[in-house]
Design a protein around this motif. Sequence first.
Motif, short mmCIF file in Angstrom:
data_model
loop_
_atom_site.label_atom_id
_atom_site.label_comp_id
_atom_site.label_asym_id
_atom_site.label_seq_id
_atom_site.Cartn_x
_atom_site.Cartn_y
_atom_site.Cartn_z
N LEU A 109 9.55 3.37 17.48
CA LEU A 109 10.38 3.87 16.62
C LEU A 109 11.92 3.11 16.48
CD1 LEU A 109 9.98 7.71 17.68
CD2 LEU A 109 9.23 6.51 15.64
N SER A 110 12.17 2.42 17.87
CA SER A 110 13.44 1.90 17.99
C SER A 110 13.32 0.96 19.02
CB SER A 110 14.64 2.66 18.10
OG SER A 110 14.38 3.39 19.49
N LEU A 111 14.25 -0.15 18.82
CA LEU A 111 14.48 -1.30 19.71
C LEU A 111 15.80 -1.53 20.13
CD1 LEU A 111 12.61 -3.65 20.89
CD2 LEU A 111 13.01 -4.94 18.83
N TYR A 112 15.85 -1.39 21.30
CA TYR A 112 17.40 -1.60 21.82
C TYR A 112 17.65 -2.19 23.33
CZ TYR A 112 15.55 2.63 24.11
OH TYR A 112 14.79 3.33 25.10
N PHE A 113 18.61 -2.42 23.59
CA PHE A 113 19.22 -3.04 25.11
C PHE A 113 19.72 -1.68 25.81
CE2 PHE A 113 19.29 -7.14 22.85
CZ PHE A 113 18.46 -7.99 23.87
N LYS A 114 19.15 -1.40 26.88
CA LYS A 114 19.52 -0.50 27.81
C LYS A 114 20.01 -1.20 29.02
CE LYS A 114 18.27 3.95 30.01
NZ LYS A 114 17.00 4.68 30.13
N ASP A 115 21.33 -1.13 29.24
CA ASP A 115 21.73 -1.73 30.47
C ASP A 115 21.36 -3.24 30.79
OD1 ASP A 115 23.00 0.76 31.39
OD2 ASP A 115 21.37 1.32 32.52
N GLY A 116 21.44 -3.77 29.77
CA GLY A 116 21.11 -5.43 29.50
C GLY A 116 19.51 -5.63 29.57
N ARG A 117 18.67 -4.73 29.34
CA ARG A 117 17.12 -4.85 29.31
C ARG A 117 16.65 -4.43 28.15
NH1 ARG A 117 15.79 -7.05 34.19
NH2 ARG A 117 16.65 -6.12 36.07
N ALA A 118 15.78 -5.32 27.19
CA ALA A 118 15.27 -4.83 26.03
C ALA A 118 14.02 -3.70 26.30
CB ALA A 118 14.48 -6.19 25.59
N LYS A 119 14.29 -2.84 25.53
CA LYS A 119 13.49 -1.63 25.64
C LYS A 119 12.89 -1.34 24.29
CE LYS A 119 14.41 -0.48 30.16
NZ LYS A 119 13.44 -0.56 30.94
N VAL A 120 11.75 -0.58 24.13
CA VAL A 120 11.30 -0.08 22.87
C VAL A 120 11.07 1.36 22.90
CG1 VAL A 120 8.81 -0.80 23.33
CG2 VAL A 120 9.76 -0.32 21.16
N GLU A 121 11.34 2.17 22.09
CA GLU A 121 10.93 3.35 22.19
C GLU A 121 9.66 3.66 21.38
OE1 GLU A 121 12.81 8.27 21.46
OE2 GLU A 121 13.56 6.30 20.29
N ILE A 122 8.38 4.14 21.93
CA ILE A 122 7.41 4.20 21.08
C ILE A 122 6.92 5.63 20.92
CG2 ILE A 122 6.49 2.00 21.73
CD1 ILE A 122 4.80 3.31 23.82
N ALA A 123 6.16 6.19 20.08
CA ALA A 123 5.88 7.43 19.88
C ALA A 123 4.36 7.72 19.58
CB ALA A 123 6.74 8.10 18.80
N LEU A 124 3.74 8.66 20.22
CA LEU A 124 2.35 9.30 19.72
C LEU A 124 2.63 9.83 18.61
CD1 LEU A 124 -0.65 9.43 20.52
CD2 LEU A 124 0.07 11.56 21.83
N ALA A 125 2.00 9.48 17.49
CA ALA A 125 2.30 10.10 16.08
C ALA A 125 0.84 10.31 15.42
CB ALA A 125 3.03 9.19 15.41
N LYS A 126 1.10 11.43 14.62
CA LYS A 126 -0.16 11.82 13.78
C LYS A 126 0.39 11.43 12.25
CE LYS A 126 -3.38 15.51 12.84
NZ LYS A 126 -3.99 16.77 13.33
#
Length: 159
Positions: A109-126
């Motif tokens: 869903l989104s790609l971002y830096f959180k406190d200097g670390r790369a994170k990705v928000e993933i979703a279980l979707a239908k």
Amino acid sequence: MAKEKGRKLIAQNKKARHDYLILDTYEAGLVLTGTEVKSLRQGRASLVDGFVQIDDGEAWLYNVHVPEYSQGTWTNHAARRKRKLLLHRAEIDKLYGKAQETGHTVVPLSLYFKDGRAKVEIALAKGKKEYDKRQALREKQDRREAARAIAAARRRQRA
């Protein structure tokens, strides 16, 4: 140099929220190379065709486009390589079990830096049907028209 705090958004997948019904979301870390991190810090990435697949008990992010770093040399990365996701074992097992069901998938869903670390928000979707997508657009348009009408009424009251 001070460590950056907070959340800095790099890329969002708006199409995923339109095409899929989001059932559950997870935050995952990413295993990246140095040039990928530098390219992301420039705010360049695309999640449009991305998806998550679980192979041998590990979660992998496919088809996410991180362009090559402009000042990179021969050590530059491939733009659409698969990237390992860092999740807890229980989360991977849960995602794997749910993703096996018909019509379910895991999308970024989104790609971002959180406190200097790369994170990705993933979703279980239908996946949504075409009429569900039209219904969602109609509801969005109705909310927008209602907000406009309320704003116009308030303006008339003040005048």
